[in-house]
Design an enzyme around this catalytic site. Sequence first.
Site, mmCIF file in Angstrom:
data_model
loop_
_atom_site.group_PDB
_atom_site.id
_atom_site.type_symbol
_atom_site.label_atom_id
_atom_site.label_comp_id
_atom_site.label_asym_id
_atom_site.label_seq_id
_atom_site.Cartn_x
_atom_site.Cartn_y
_atom_site.Cartn_z
ATOM 1 N N ASN A 1 0.948 -1.377 -0.028
ATOM 2 C CA ASN A 1 0.030 -0.014 -0.056
ATOM 3 C C ASN A 1 0.774 1.453 0.030
ATOM 4 O OD1 ASN A 1 -1.944 2.129 0.428
ATOM 5 N ND2 ASN A 1 -3.199 0.753 1.904
ATOM 6 N N ASP A 2 1.200 1.676 1.145
ATOM 7 C CA ASP A 2 2.312 2.866 1.391
ATOM 8 C C ASP A 2 3.354 2.999 0.281
ATOM 9 O OD1 ASP A 2 0.162 3.860 3.404
ATOM 10 O OD2 ASP A 2 1.332 2.682 4.825
ATOM 11 N N VAL A 3 3.886 1.921 -0.012
ATOM 12 C CA VAL A 3 5.218 2.213 -0.672
ATOM 13 C C VAL A 3 4.789 2.250 -2.270
ATOM 14 C CG1 VAL A 3 6.480 0.526 0.828
ATOM 15 C CG2 VAL A 3 5.268 -0.531 -1.283
#
Lengths: 125, 536
Positions: free
Chosen positions: B463-465
């Site tokens: 997700n965040d990456v």
Amino acid sequence: MSPTVIAITLFVLALIIGIAIIGRVPTTLHTPLMSGANSIHGVVLIGVIIVAGHINSPSSAIIIFLASFFGTLNVVGGYVVTDRMLEMFKPKKSQEIDSDTKITTEPISISVEVITQEAQKKGNK
Amino acid sequence: MNSKTNTSFLINFLDKNLETISWGLYVVAAVLFIQGLRLMNSPKTARKGNKVSIIGMLLAVFVALFTTGYNKFETAVGLYAVLAGGIIGIVLGVLLGKNTKMTSMPQLVSLFNTVGGGAAALVAINDIINPAIQSFPKSGQAHGFVEVGTGVYNNTVLTFTPDNLAMIGKIDHVALITAILGIFIGCITFTGSLIAAGKLQGILSGNAIKMPGCIIINILCIVGALITGIMIFTNALHLKLFPEIVKLFPEIVHSIPLWKLVLLFAGFALVLGIAFVLPIGGADMPVVISVLNACTGTAVAMTGFVINNVVMIVAGALVGAAGAILSQLMAKAMNRSLVSVLVGGFGNSTKISDADSGFSQQLKETSADDLAIQMIYAKKVIIAPGYGLAVAGAQHEIAELTNLLEEKGVEVQFAIHPVAGRMPGHMNVLLAEASIPYEKLLDLDDANSQLIQADVALVVGANDVTNPAARRKGSSISGMPILNVDEAKNVTVIKRGQGKGYAGIENELYGLPQTSMLYGDAKKMVAEVVLAIKEL
């Protein structure tokens, strides 16, 4: 020179060696490296054994028992897990050819020998 | 006759040179550790490196057992305690090591780190509260922080009398300080790693747990540890250092037995370990484990100082350096300073981003069949795995998908973000387990140069990456290097639900026109895609 001075010298030199070696490890191997380093600090077990030679009270017997349990768990568990992780780091082809963990150049050199031997046999015939 | 003289010669030789010989063998063990770590540089020699390091460990343990046994254990209890603890440790270590799932590796490493730190702390504790005169009886040379004297320390409670003060003579201040440091660092690692393992295992909430009084607890513990630490120092030294202060409160200082002080000191350090890791979010656990790993190494080296053992000092320092470098690499990959990671998780700064990304995204859903068709006709597919893959244990399905696609002539590569998963290299280990060759795994820079040419980027549980918000200012993850998945022609995201990542913000990738979502468990969804390809 006092043992302490020598000990500090060793510590500093080992730190530098550690930084020099570890700085070059590829990301792929970071988890196994962490795990491997983790098992190496199980050398605390050596300290446990040495101190166990001089137990002089029940309290220290309990401490040594616990420390020995902790230290061995760290060493054995750490190495088993690291080996399990690294076992999987094999290029696909060599895994099929050879399940042994010898350096990959070996099978190649063996096969070259085999080929030359066979060639010689054919020549003899 | 000959054999008799031979053995007596051998005994004579050992009596004189045992210390030198064991020192030499310890040096060999230390070199084997260094060599072992060096071989871990390359995937080809890594396993051999681990074995070299095992040989070093066996050698060191053998030497320690032999020298201690040769000089005779003072009581048989010592030997039994070591053997009993050791056997339990071996059995449990093999069981845990062999049977734990690959997806749970990070918490297992953290658990082994816990016990390592605990052992280091215990040895140091024992050295202060039961300071036997640790001399080699035969050579008469002492090691430990007491250099000369006999038997005075056999009482656990040290009382201040002019007599024993005179007998103690020289005391090694540095060794005492390192013992105190060893307890401190070892105890912090013990509880810290335990909490980290608990968070990763899901026993504790992975979120940053904020306690209102956290700072107060921290300060109290540090102050408490400082005071008790100094008291241990002066107490063990029989107050030679601060006679003026001691004269002010002689009753207090003299009335507290040393072992109580040490327990109090250890208690402060243990609480500090908990208070240190609890407020850090699960996404930062890799860095934390790495830091704690370094701490254990240092604690072991400190304990090595106390008993003046070369292999413990060298190996401890090596591990200290390894953990420090790894932590730094990890923090760098997240474009954050190590300090900011350790001070607290993402939690503090998310408020800003929630406000500015208040728009609702239009999400497009797709199906396994559509994804299958899209990938078969692609030239290049890049898969970006994340923690979702580890949780679902989908690595074998991913490997099957890779093989199928390659049979159809599609080029498949993997884009590995340095902090994908919960440990550095977590994804690499998982994919290697499914025997995906490591040549296919691209690191951040390579992946980003390849993603531009990719027809399909498949995000599996990351997700965040992958959040493009990191490229602009004003988001809590601004500046963090990401995988530029959005540069691929088509993007499909396999995701369990509509939840947010660890950073707690919306992923702007999902709202882009080229992105479609495939909701479901990674293992199940990938298996469906594989099935769909087979049926085509």
